[in-house]
Design an enzyme around this catalytic site. Structure first.
Site, PDB file in Angstrom:
ATOM      1  CG  ASP A  31      -2.523  -4.045  -4.997  1.00 48.91           C
ATOM      2  OD1 ASP A  31      -2.681  -4.024  -3.692  1.00 48.91           O
ATOM      3  OD2 ASP A  31      -1.716  -5.073  -5.330  1.00 48.91           O
ATOM      4  CG  ASP A  49       3.068  -4.405  -1.266  1.00 45.77           C
ATOM      5  OD1 ASP A  49       3.585  -3.857  -1.343  1.00 45.77           O
ATOM      6  OD2 ASP A  49       2.325  -4.813  -0.428  1.00 45.77           O
ATOM      7  CE  LYS A  69      -6.433  -5.386  -2.687  1.00 42.60           C
ATOM      8  NZ  LYS A  69      -5.322  -4.895  -3.131  1.00 42.60           N
ATOM      9  CG  ASP A  79      -0.009  -7.422  -7.948  1.00 48.88           C
ATOM     10  OD1 ASP A  79      -0.936  -7.060  -7.210  1.00 48.88           O
ATOM     11  OD2 ASP A  79       0.807  -8.361  -7.623  1.00 48.88           O
TER      12      ASP A  79
END
Length: 265
Positions: free
Chosen positions: A13, A15, A184, A209
């Site tokens: 990912d 961010d 996702k 995250d």
């Protein structure tokens, strides 16, 4: 899934893992350098459908992270590929920005308000009441409802903003029709990224995250997973979920030595 299998591909990912509000997180540049130097295939994944890969490459570069456009896989690109596979040369009424409209144009889709095959909802900085009303009427009229991702909010400098999931819920409440979310936590996003670089799930690790999007989608796609604690999911929240990542690391900096370790496994 055992950690003893070698790893020759990484998905991550963006961010909360590599960047935070366009600022590179410690270890992000070193992680990508390690992948390049070891000749390891990789893809950067994002549910953000606003930007094109070219835009995202430029935004990453301002934070000192250099990646080629072809290493960036967005929910907009995954949505366009999904629609091209489902209905080649179809038509769509689109709520979104350049990242989504360009992706759909590139697969041969026509943008129209007249009897489209699909209503496709993505992120935009300015959701229009008129556009949402049009989408509701088209879905009620029989258009299939697709959304790039289910994220209810997105980040901004001033706090959270309503995102695709929130607007999708509005359209669903008005029509009774649920969208199909491509991004996702749909493992389709992972599998399309793997197919793009001819990688196999058993030899791939997903870094994220968020337990409820990154980790679960990696798990369901058959990947090993690493949760980093620099974004949405805090350490004390991990145990609340009925599934676990393969590893938990404080940040992407802690993943750098794992690239060579997993490659030698």
């Amino acid at each position: 899934m055992t950690e003893t299998l070698p790893v020759d591909c990484w998905l991550t990912d963006m961010d909360g893992v590599l960047v935070h509000e366009e600022r590179a997180l410690p270890g992000a540049a070193e992680f990508l350098t390690e992948l390049v130097e070891t000749g390891t295939r990789f893809q950067l994944l994002t549910n953000n459908s606003i930007f094109t890969p070219r835009d995202l490459r430029a935004r990453l570069a301002t934070g000192g992270i250099e990646v080629p456009e072809e290493a960036i896989w967005t929910s907009a690109l995954a949505t366009a590929q999904f629609l091209a596979d489902q209905r080649e040369g179809g038509s769509a009424y689109v709520i979104g920005e350049a990242g989504l409209t360009n992706a759909l144009h590139d697969v041969g889709y026509v943008m129209t308000e007249r009897s489209p095959d699909y209503v496709v909802l993505g992120e935009t900085r300015t959701y229009s009441f008129e556009a949402i009303t049009r989408a509701i009427r088209l879905v009620e009229g029989g258009a299939r409802f697709i959304a790039t991702n289910p994220d209810p909010t997105g980040p901004s400098a001033h706090g959270p903003l309503p995102a695709t999931g929130s607007v999708a819920a509005l359209i669903t409440r008005a029509t009774g029709v649920e969208p199909y979310f491509v991004g996702k936590p749909n493992p389709l996003m992972m599998r399309s990224a793997l197919n793009r670089i001819d990688a196999h799930s058993e030899h791939t690790v997903m870094i994220g995250d968020r337990m409820d999007t990154d980790i679960i989608s990696g798990l369901e796609a058959g990947l090993r997973t690493i949760l980093v604690l620099t974004g949405s999911t805090a350490a004390d929240q991990v145990e609340r979920f009925p599934f676990r990542p393969t590893r938990v690391c404080d940040s992407i900096a802690d993943v750098v030595p794992l690239v060579r370790e997993f490659a030698r496994a």
